[in-house]
Motif scaffolding. Structure first.
Motif, PDB file in Angstrom:
ATOM      1  N   THR A  86      -5.534  -6.434   7.413  1.00 43.69           N
ATOM      2  CA  THR A  86      -4.697  -5.985   6.304  1.00 43.69           C
ATOM      3  C   THR A  86      -5.362  -4.795   5.626  1.00 43.69           C
ATOM      4  O   THR A  86      -6.560  -4.801   5.416  1.00 43.69           O
ATOM      5  CB  THR A  86      -4.572  -7.095   5.236  1.00 43.69           C
ATOM      6  N   GLU A  94      -6.707  -2.423   2.822  1.00 48.24           N
ATOM      7  CA  GLU A  94      -7.301  -2.722   1.518  1.00 48.24           C
ATOM      8  C   GLU A  94      -6.532  -2.007   0.403  1.00 48.24           C
ATOM      9  O   GLU A  94      -6.363  -0.808   0.427  1.00 48.24           O
ATOM     10  CB  GLU A  94      -8.753  -2.247   1.540  1.00 48.24           C
ATOM     11  N   ARG A  95      -6.086  -2.781  -0.560  1.00 46.33           N
ATOM     12  CA  ARG A  95      -5.353  -2.254  -1.696  1.00 46.33           C
ATOM     13  C   ARG A  95      -6.319  -1.506  -2.603  1.00 46.33           C
ATOM     14  O   ARG A  95      -7.304  -2.096  -3.051  1.00 46.33           O
ATOM     15  CB  ARG A  95      -4.777  -3.476  -2.432  1.00 46.33           C
ATOM     16  N   THR A 101      -3.115  -0.584  -7.769  1.00 40.03           N
ATOM     17  CA  THR A 101      -1.785  -1.173  -7.976  1.00 40.03           C
ATOM     18  C   THR A 101      -1.412  -0.973  -9.428  1.00 40.03           C
ATOM     19  O   THR A 101      -2.281  -0.941 -10.309  1.00 40.03           O
ATOM     20  CB  THR A 101      -1.746  -2.696  -7.699  1.00 40.03           C
ATOM     21  N   ALA A 125       1.928  -0.101  -5.229  1.00 39.87           N
ATOM     22  CA  ALA A 125       0.617  -0.418  -4.673  1.00 39.87           C
ATOM     23  C   ALA A 125       0.316   0.582  -3.566  1.00 39.87           C
ATOM     24  O   ALA A 125       1.197   0.908  -2.776  1.00 39.87           O
ATOM     25  CB  ALA A 125       0.614  -1.840  -4.113  1.00 39.87           C
ATOM     26  N   SER A 184      -2.682   1.552  -0.580  1.00 42.02           N
ATOM     27  CA  SER A 184      -3.831   1.028   0.158  1.00 42.02           C
ATOM     28  C   SER A 184      -4.648   2.135   0.788  1.00 42.02           C
ATOM     29  O   SER A 184      -4.158   3.247   0.991  1.00 42.02           O
ATOM     30  CB  SER A 184      -3.345   0.094   1.274  1.00 42.02           C
ATOM     31  N   GLU A 213      -3.549   5.234   3.274  1.00 45.26           N
ATOM     32  CA  GLU A 213      -2.175   5.702   3.030  1.00 45.26           C
ATOM     33  C   GLU A 213      -2.153   7.110   2.446  1.00 45.26           C
ATOM     34  O   GLU A 213      -3.004   7.464   1.620  1.00 45.26           O
ATOM     35  CB  GLU A 213      -1.467   4.776   2.037  1.00 45.26           C
ATOM     36  N   GLY A 227       5.280  -4.607  -1.058  1.00 46.75           N
ATOM     37  CA  GLY A 227       3.864  -4.847  -1.315  1.00 46.75           C
ATOM     38  C   GLY A 227       3.586  -6.304  -1.632  1.00 46.75           C
ATOM     39  O   GLY A 227       2.640  -6.887  -1.115  1.00 46.75           O
ATOM     40  N   THR A 246       1.403  -8.939   0.477  1.00 49.41           N
ATOM     41  CA  THR A 246       0.284  -9.673  -0.110  1.00 49.41           C
ATOM     42  C   THR A 246       0.404 -11.156   0.217  1.00 49.41           C
ATOM     43  O   THR A 246      -0.555 -11.806   0.608  1.00 49.41           O
ATOM     44  CB  THR A 246       0.258  -9.476  -1.632  1.00 49.41           C
TER      45      THR A 246
END
Ligand code: ADP
Ligand code: MG
Length: 258
Positions: A7, A9-10, A13, A49, A51, A54, A249, A253
């Protein structure tokens, strides 16, 4: 870059973020001192959000709240209501000093008008943020040289801003934004002053930066918005794309993390 479970990484947000400003009525000479305070809602109820990895565009007409939202995401400002979480920290809960430290650790900023120091070489401009972090002169010079090479300016290291083109200055500004190894890079109208060809080169560099950071570019220019992977649209401070990403988002999650 992704976590071990795959996944992304955020990095930043925001949840139902609103920022209002009061204009006039402050008693200052500009307002005449006798007008009623008027409340301007620059950003209204925005959730999003972004990440690591992006490359996101922030679109909208002039006055739609792009710069205000970027400042909130970068921890340069705090919301009137709602929450901004940057690198896992609630920005609104920090003192101004705490926010400065958080920014230094996690955020790089690129402005439309470059904001380089005209008396310093390209290398000294890029190295400047590292003074605050206590790096030695040698470390600063090495890192600045590497970053200038990365943005294609290895042959302009000793040039001062006045000896560089607009596009080259903006690439120096991107290198400077990267000097502290940020997780989030925000760029406010970075191609606004540039012609199409030099603007394209700056966007190439930002796309490359997005290979290991989260990059958010505010722009109303098609060239930039065509280049990013997704676009968040603002109108009158609100998301015009109906919060589609925010919903996605949340689902990500829930499905992506335990
Ligand atoms: P954009 O970057 O999309 O042009 P801004 O975020 O700069 O939009 O501005 C959004 C709205 O908020 C505008 O109406 C602007 O006048 C207002 N605004 C922004 N900053 C301030 C401020 N410091 N004080 C008062 N009003 C502000
Ligand atoms: Mg703006």
């Amino acid at each position: 870059m992704t976590d071990l479970d795959g996944t992304a990484e955020r990095v930043v947000t925001c949840s139902e973020v609103t920022r209002t400003f009061s204009r006039g009525g402050t008693g200052g000479w500009l307002s005449g001192g006798d007008r009623r305070a008027e409340t301007v809602t620059a950003v209204a109820d925005v959730s999003l959000a972004v990440s690591r990895g992006e490359f996101v565009g922030l679109a909208g007409p002039s006055g739609s709240g792009k710069s205000t939202l970027l400042h909130l995401l970068a921890g340069l400002d705090v919301p009137t209501s709602g929450t901004v979480t940057l690198a896992g920290r609630d920005v609104g809960s920090l003192s101004p000093r705490g926010r400065t430290a958080l920014r230094l650790d996690h955020v790089g900023v690129v402005f439309q008008h470059f904001h380089l120091l005209s008396s310093l070489s390209a290398r000294a401009n890029v190295a400047a943020p590292l003074i605050e972090l206590g790096h030695s002169k040698r470390q600063r010079r090495e890192r600045a040289t590497t970053l200038l090479e990365r943005v294609g300016l290895g042959d302009r290291i000793d040039h001062k801003p006045g000896e560089l083109s607009g596009g080259e200055r903006q690439r120096v500004a991107v290198a400077r934004a990267l000097s502290t190894a940020p997780d989030l890079v925000i760029a406010d109208e970075p191609t606004g002053e540039l012609d199409t060809a030099t603007g394209a080169r700056v966007l190439d560099v930002l796309a490359d930066v997005a290979s290991d950071c989260a990059v958010i570019v505010a722009s109303h220019d098609h060239q930039a918005l065509d280049r990013v992977e997704r676009v968040i649209r603002l109108r009158d401070g609100r998301r015009e794309d109906e919060g589609a990403d925010a919903t996605r988002g949340e689902n990500e999650t829930m499905s992506g993390h335990e």
